[in-house]
Design a protein around this motif. Structure first.
Motif, PDB file in Angstrom:
ATOM      1  N   TRP A 190     -69.607  60.621   5.522  1.00 47.16           N
ATOM      2  CA  TRP A 190     -68.327  61.092   5.992  1.00 47.16           C
ATOM      3  C   TRP A 190     -68.273  60.767   7.574  1.00 47.16           C
ATOM      4  O   TRP A 190     -67.236  60.562   7.765  1.00 47.16           O
ATOM      5  CB  TRP A 190     -68.543  62.662   5.885  1.00 47.16           C
ATOM      6  N   THR A 191     -69.068  60.892   8.182  1.00 50.23           N
ATOM      7  CA  THR A 191     -68.982  60.559   9.649  1.00 50.23           C
ATOM      8  C   THR A 191     -68.742  59.121   9.717  1.00 50.23           C
ATOM      9  O   THR A 191     -67.918  58.659  10.697  1.00 50.23           O
ATOM     10  CB  THR A 191     -70.356  60.717  10.340  1.00 50.23           C
ATOM     11  N   ALA A 192     -69.303  58.167   8.989  1.00 52.07           N
ATOM     12  CA  ALA A 192     -68.753  56.677   9.123  1.00 52.07           C
ATOM     13  C   ALA A 192     -67.417  56.729   8.606  1.00 52.07           C
ATOM     14  O   ALA A 192     -66.655  55.691   9.191  1.00 52.07           O
ATOM     15  CB  ALA A 192     -69.656  56.000   8.162  1.00 52.07           C
ATOM     16  N   ARG A 193     -66.949  57.205   7.673  1.00 49.26           N
ATOM     17  CA  ARG A 193     -65.394  57.189   7.416  1.00 49.26           C
ATOM     18  C   ARG A 193     -64.668  57.819   8.577  1.00 49.26           C
ATOM     19  O   ARG A 193     -63.255  57.254   8.812  1.00 49.26           O
ATOM     20  CB  ARG A 193     -65.224  57.907   5.990  1.00 49.26           C
ATOM     21  N   LEU A 194     -65.089  58.819   9.101  1.00 56.45           N
ATOM     22  CA  LEU A 194     -64.540  59.244  10.031  1.00 56.45           C
ATOM     23  C   LEU A 194     -64.289  58.468  11.366  1.00 56.45           C
ATOM     24  O   LEU A 194     -63.084  58.349  11.906  1.00 56.45           O
ATOM     25  CB  LEU A 194     -65.091  60.731  10.562  1.00 56.45           C
ATOM     26  N   GLN A 195     -65.236  57.496  11.820  1.00 54.20           N
ATOM     27  CA  GLN A 195     -65.117  56.729  12.746  1.00 54.20           C
ATOM     28  C   GLN A 195     -63.846  55.768  12.335  1.00 54.20           C
ATOM     29  O   GLN A 195     -63.193  55.574  13.330  1.00 54.20           O
ATOM     30  CB  GLN A 195     -66.592  55.957  12.880  1.00 54.20           C
ATOM     31  N   ALA A 196     -63.866  55.183  11.006  1.00 57.71           N
ATOM     32  CA  ALA A 196     -62.784  54.282  10.656  1.00 57.71           C
ATOM     33  C   ALA A 196     -61.692  55.030  10.671  1.00 57.71           C
ATOM     34  O   ALA A 196     -60.531  54.339  11.165  1.00 57.71           O
ATOM     35  CB  ALA A 196     -63.208  53.748   9.426  1.00 57.71           C
ATOM     36  N   ARG A 197     -61.397  56.308  10.192  1.00 58.00           N
ATOM     37  CA  ARG A 197     -60.247  56.793  10.162  1.00 58.00           C
ATOM     38  C   ARG A 197     -59.446  57.148  11.526  1.00 58.00           C
ATOM     39  O   ARG A 197     -58.452  56.872  11.558  1.00 58.00           O
ATOM     40  CB  ARG A 197     -60.262  57.942   9.413  1.00 58.00           C
ATOM     41  N   VAL A 198     -60.441  57.766  12.267  1.00 57.71           N
ATOM     42  CA  VAL A 198     -59.795  58.107  13.696  1.00 57.71           C
ATOM     43  C   VAL A 198     -59.260  56.651  14.623  1.00 57.71           C
ATOM     44  O   VAL A 198     -58.352  56.793  15.000  1.00 57.71           O
ATOM     45  CB  VAL A 198     -60.915  58.788  14.600  1.00 57.71           C
ATOM     46  N   SER A 199     -60.006  55.637  14.221  1.00 59.09           N
ATOM     47  CA  SER A 199     -59.437  54.414  14.792  1.00 59.09           C
ATOM     48  C   SER A 199     -58.197  53.977  14.313  1.00 59.09           C
ATOM     49  O   SER A 199     -57.278  53.346  14.951  1.00 59.09           O
ATOM     50  CB  SER A 199     -60.679  53.032  14.697  1.00 59.09           C
ATOM     51  N   ILE A 225     -69.097  68.839   9.401  1.00 56.07           N
ATOM     52  CA  ILE A 225     -67.905  68.676  10.475  1.00 56.07           C
ATOM     53  C   ILE A 225     -66.906  67.778  10.028  1.00 56.07           C
ATOM     54  O   ILE A 225     -65.752  67.693  10.201  1.00 56.07           O
ATOM     55  CB  ILE A 225     -68.615  68.947  11.707  1.00 56.07           C
ATOM     56  N   SER A 226     -67.567  66.449   9.820  1.00 53.19           N
ATOM     57  CA  SER A 226     -66.989  65.125   9.538  1.00 53.19           C
ATOM     58  C   SER A 226     -65.827  65.465   8.509  1.00 53.19           C
ATOM     59  O   SER A 226     -64.698  64.823   8.601  1.00 53.19           O
ATOM     60  CB  SER A 226     -67.842  64.228   9.290  1.00 53.19           C
ATOM     61  N   ALA A 227     -66.318  66.065   7.238  1.00 52.48           N
ATOM     62  CA  ALA A 227     -65.693  66.140   6.048  1.00 52.48           C
ATOM     63  C   ALA A 227     -64.282  67.213   6.520  1.00 52.48           C
ATOM     64  O   ALA A 227     -63.169  66.726   5.958  1.00 52.48           O
ATOM     65  CB  ALA A 227     -66.351  66.822   5.107  1.00 52.48           C
ATOM     66  N   GLN A 228     -64.629  67.976   7.335  1.00 53.24           N
ATOM     67  CA  GLN A 228     -63.385  69.031   7.774  1.00 53.24           C
ATOM     68  C   GLN A 228     -62.324  68.023   8.417  1.00 53.24           C
ATOM     69  O   GLN A 228     -60.934  68.174   7.980  1.00 53.24           O
ATOM     70  CB  GLN A 228     -63.873  70.046   8.670  1.00 53.24           C
ATOM     71  N   ILE A 229     -62.862  67.116   9.287  1.00 52.99           N
ATOM     72  CA  ILE A 229     -61.768  66.698  10.357  1.00 52.99           C
ATOM     73  C   ILE A 229     -61.117  65.179   9.288  1.00 52.99           C
ATOM     74  O   ILE A 229     -59.827  65.070   9.458  1.00 52.99           O
ATOM     75  CB  ILE A 229     -62.418  65.901  11.458  1.00 52.99           C
ATOM     76  N   LEU A 230     -61.770  64.864   8.196  1.00 52.41           N
ATOM     77  CA  LEU A 230     -61.352  63.851   7.493  1.00 52.41           C
ATOM     78  C   LEU A 230     -60.286  64.668   6.681  1.00 52.41           C
ATOM     79  O   LEU A 230     -58.980  63.980   6.413  1.00 52.41           O
ATOM     80  CB  LEU A 230     -62.355  63.205   6.651  1.00 52.41           C
TER      81      LEU A 230
END
Length: 371
Positions: free
Chosen positions: A60-69, A266-271
């Protein structure tokens, strides 16, 4: 001094009652008082399956890094944390040494409402508040403050960081042009630029521009981006645009006690918050309800609005009799100190993603009934 209008009840309004009708929200204290957004709650549940690597090494955190970029159209480094105070303090620590100065508006959350956390996280950097009439810093005063600090040499803290709140603590929003003017001044003085984006989504909904235009393209180096006020359970993040600032952030977070073992939640929430622009949908709803309330208050002969309503906070100056009448009717909001020379009581109403037109209309009808 800020005061709570009255002690909140054990449960807020809004759930259906026994008759199946929708009850009316009476708590306008903050956008922190409402429930978790259903889409985000579902994402937490979906993430609650099986094992996952700890401390941010999860998918989830890895996907978040990509999604925010992707959202910000630039290479970014993203660090999820649980609170906005931690996000602000950690971001500022990346910008300033202990002998540095953080220049901020006198109304800013880091100066007024964070109990010395920025000083703690930076190991002693000095906050230098700059006055403004509406929460938006002016270039003339910023330039003068920078010059005064630089002229003091080693006897004064070195201007190291500029912190801008977007939206501001008075519910106003910097234009892109205003941001650029301020960040140019800061960068020319060798300072980094932090944006406190606890209500960044609300500001973005007002501006109608891209996230990139309102941040790194306008000169912002690091952003504290908040989802909690917009429907999350506890989810904030530090978004770093100047990636050279990210080198020691992992250690800063660990040292500060903010490295979450089960960071996937946390990451799942922001995604989920970013998915299908839910964050902007929630922000627009909150802004629209604030605008509806502001327009209604402007029609009331006893209410004066000292600031433009550009996000989801509405400030009004009203006779104490009206304020007490709303309190007696069960409404909850924040009392603030009125500007010098102004008669009446200054109060703040905050709308949220789940505020409905019926909630606003009921408040206005109650206000109109007070004699």
């Amino acid at each position: 001094m800020e005061q709570t209008a009255q002690t909140p009840p054990l449960s807020d309004t809004l759930p259906d009652d026994d008759t199946g009708s929708q009850r009316i929200r009476t708590n306008f204290m903050s956008d922190n008082v409402g429930p978790v957004c259903p889409e985000i709650l579902a994402a937490i549940t979906a993430a609650n399956t099986g094992d996952a690597p700890a401390h941010g090494d999860d998918a989830w955190t890895a996907r978040l890094q990509a999604r925010v970029s992707e959202v910000f159209e630039a290479e970014t480094r993203v660090f999820p944390v649980a609170t906005g105070t931690a996000a602000n303090g950690l971001a500022l620590a990346a910008l300033t040494p202990p002998w540095g100065a953080v220049l901020c508006d006198e109304s800013s959350h880091i100066f007024r409402r964070e109990c010395g956390a920025p000083e703690f996280f930076t190991s002693g950097a000095k906050l230098c508040p700059i006055p403004s009439a509406e929460g938006r810093m002016h270039t003339g005063l910023l330039s003068r403050t920078i010059a005064d600090l630089q002229a003091g040499g080693q006897r004064l803290s070195r201007p190291a960081a500029l912190s801008l709140s977007q939206a501001t603590e008075w519910g106003t929003v910097y234009t892109i042009e205003q941001l650029v003017e301020l960040t140019i001044l800061a960068h020319d003085a060798g300072m980094g630029v932090h944006m406190d984006g606890a209500r960044f989504g609300n500001a973005l909904a007002h501006l109608g521009c891209s996230p990139a235009d309102a941040t790194w393209r306008a000169g912002v180096d690091i952003l504290s981006l908040g989802a909690t006020k917009s429907g999350a359970l506890a989810a904030e993040m530090v978004v770093i645009f100047d990636t050279t600032l990210a080198e020691d952030m992992e250690r800063r977070i660990k040292r500060a006690g903010h490295l979450w073992s089960k960071q996937r939640f946390i990451s799942a929430q922001i995604l989920a918050w970013l998915e299908n622009d839910l964050w902007l949908h929630n922000a627009r709803q909150a802004n629209e309800m604030a605008g509806r309330l502001a327009r209604g208050l402007l029609r009331h002969p006893g209410a004066l609005l000292p600031f433009d309503t550009q996000a989801n906070e509405v400030f009004a100056i009203m006779p104490e009799l009206l304020v007490q009448g709303l309190e007696a009717a069960g409404y909850i909001f924040l009392r603030r100190t009125a500007p010098p020379g102004v008669e009446g009581t200054l109060v703040r109403f905050v709308t949220s993603y789940d505020t409905q037109a019926a909630d606003i209309d009921a408040l206005l009808e109650t206000l109109a009934s007070i004699e």
